[in-house]
Write a protein that holds these residues in place. Structure first.
Motif, PDB file in Angstrom:
ATOM      1  N   CYS A   1      -5.338  -1.180   3.767  1.00  0.00           N
ATOM      2  CA  CYS A   1      -6.478  -0.799   3.814  1.00  0.00           C
ATOM      3  C   CYS A   1      -7.119  -1.791   5.024  1.00  0.00           C
ATOM      4  O   CYS A   1      -8.092  -1.053   5.633  1.00  0.00           O
ATOM      5  CB  CYS A   1      -7.315  -1.097   2.550  1.00  0.00           C
TER       6      CYS A   1
ATOM      7  N   CYS B   1      -4.367   3.104   0.466  1.00  0.00           N
ATOM      8  CA  CYS B   1      -5.373   3.729   1.893  1.00  0.00           C
ATOM      9  C   CYS B   1      -4.113   4.604   2.674  1.00  0.00           C
ATOM     10  O   CYS B   1      -3.064   4.331   2.255  1.00  0.00           O
ATOM     11  CB  CYS B   1      -5.649   2.567   2.441  1.00  0.00           C
TER      12      CYS B   1
ATOM     13  N   ASP C   1      -1.931  -0.853  -3.456  1.00  0.00           N
ATOM     14  CA  ASP C   1      -3.132   0.107  -3.021  1.00  0.00           C
ATOM     15  C   ASP C   1      -2.855   1.319  -2.550  1.00  0.00           C
ATOM     16  O   ASP C   1      -1.600   1.803  -2.669  1.00  0.00           O
ATOM     17  CB  ASP C   1      -3.883  -0.739  -1.795  1.00  0.00           C
TER      18      ASP C   1
ATOM     19  N   ASP D   1       0.848  -0.989   0.154  1.00  0.00           N
ATOM     20  CA  ASP D   1       0.077   0.191  -0.049  1.00  0.00           C
ATOM     21  C   ASP D   1       0.771   1.306   0.114  1.00  0.00           C
ATOM     22  O   ASP D   1       2.074   1.245   0.726  1.00  0.00           O
ATOM     23  CB  ASP D   1      -0.983  -0.038   1.174  1.00  0.00           C
TER      24      ASP D   1
END
Length: 197
Positions: free
Chosen positions: A151, A182, A180, A145
């Motif tokens: 996340c 997040c 990702d 991430d």
């Protein structure tokens, strides 16, 4: 219809036909010259170059743990999935990735700042798991991430550790990264991607 329009229409059709014949003749000669010079037509050359460009002929195809097993990973599950990908014939059809999604690492990095796989679910470690997947003729992917946490908030993100994490993944033999976004502290992707590593 007046005589000017008729003359214009009568001239337009022969001119158009003449132009088309000249264009087709020129293209035929040009195609014949290229074929004689290179031994094949441009279409075949272009197709070969497109297929032989180092990129995949299909999108990445495979299996991702999050779809059916969110945060319920195990070494045994990944090995069974790799075995099934081969035994069912999916790998022969181009399904080649076994991707571990979120929740595979400990919440804290080690003393050197490295990501640490959860020993409770990956007792042999990521390098051994990657070697097993590779032995089946498959590729292995992993999740990270761009923020401070993933996340699921169960493992650290790669913000300010991008280069170190990339080296870690490479040392394990990871082939694919799902990245990702997040908990990114409001930093834009452009800001993160242009910072000096």
């Amino acid at each position: 219809m007046n005589s000017i329009t008729m003359v214009h229409d009568q001239i337009s059709i022969p001119c158009l036909l003449f132009f088309l014949i000249c264009t087709l003749s020129a293209e035929t000669v040009s195609h014949a010259t290229r074929t004689a010079k290179f031994g094949e037509d441009d279409g075949a050359v272009m197709k070969r170059r497109l297929l032989d460009n180092g990129l995949g002929q299909t999108p990445q195809m495979g299996w991702n743990s999050y779809n059916h097993f969110p945060c319920k990973l195990s070494e045994e599950l990944i090995k069974q999935t790799a075995d099934a990908m081969v035994s069912t014939g999916l790998s022969a059809l181009g399904y080649e990735y076994i991707n571990l999604d979120d929740c595979w690492a400990e919440l804290n990095r080690d003393s050197k700042g490295n990501l640490v796989p959860k020993d409770s679910i990956f007792p042999s470690g990521m390098k051994a798991l990657a070697d097993y997947v590779h032995s089946k003729g498959l590729k292995i992917g992993i999740y990270a991430d761009a923020g401070t946490l993933t996340c699921s908030e169960t493992m650290p993100g790669s913000l300010n550790y991008e280069e170190q994490d990339a080296h870690t993944f490479a040392s394990w033999g990871i082939d694919y990264l799902k990245y990702d976004n997040c908990h990114n502290n409001g930093l834009s992707p452009q800001e993160r991607s242009t910072k000096k590593l």
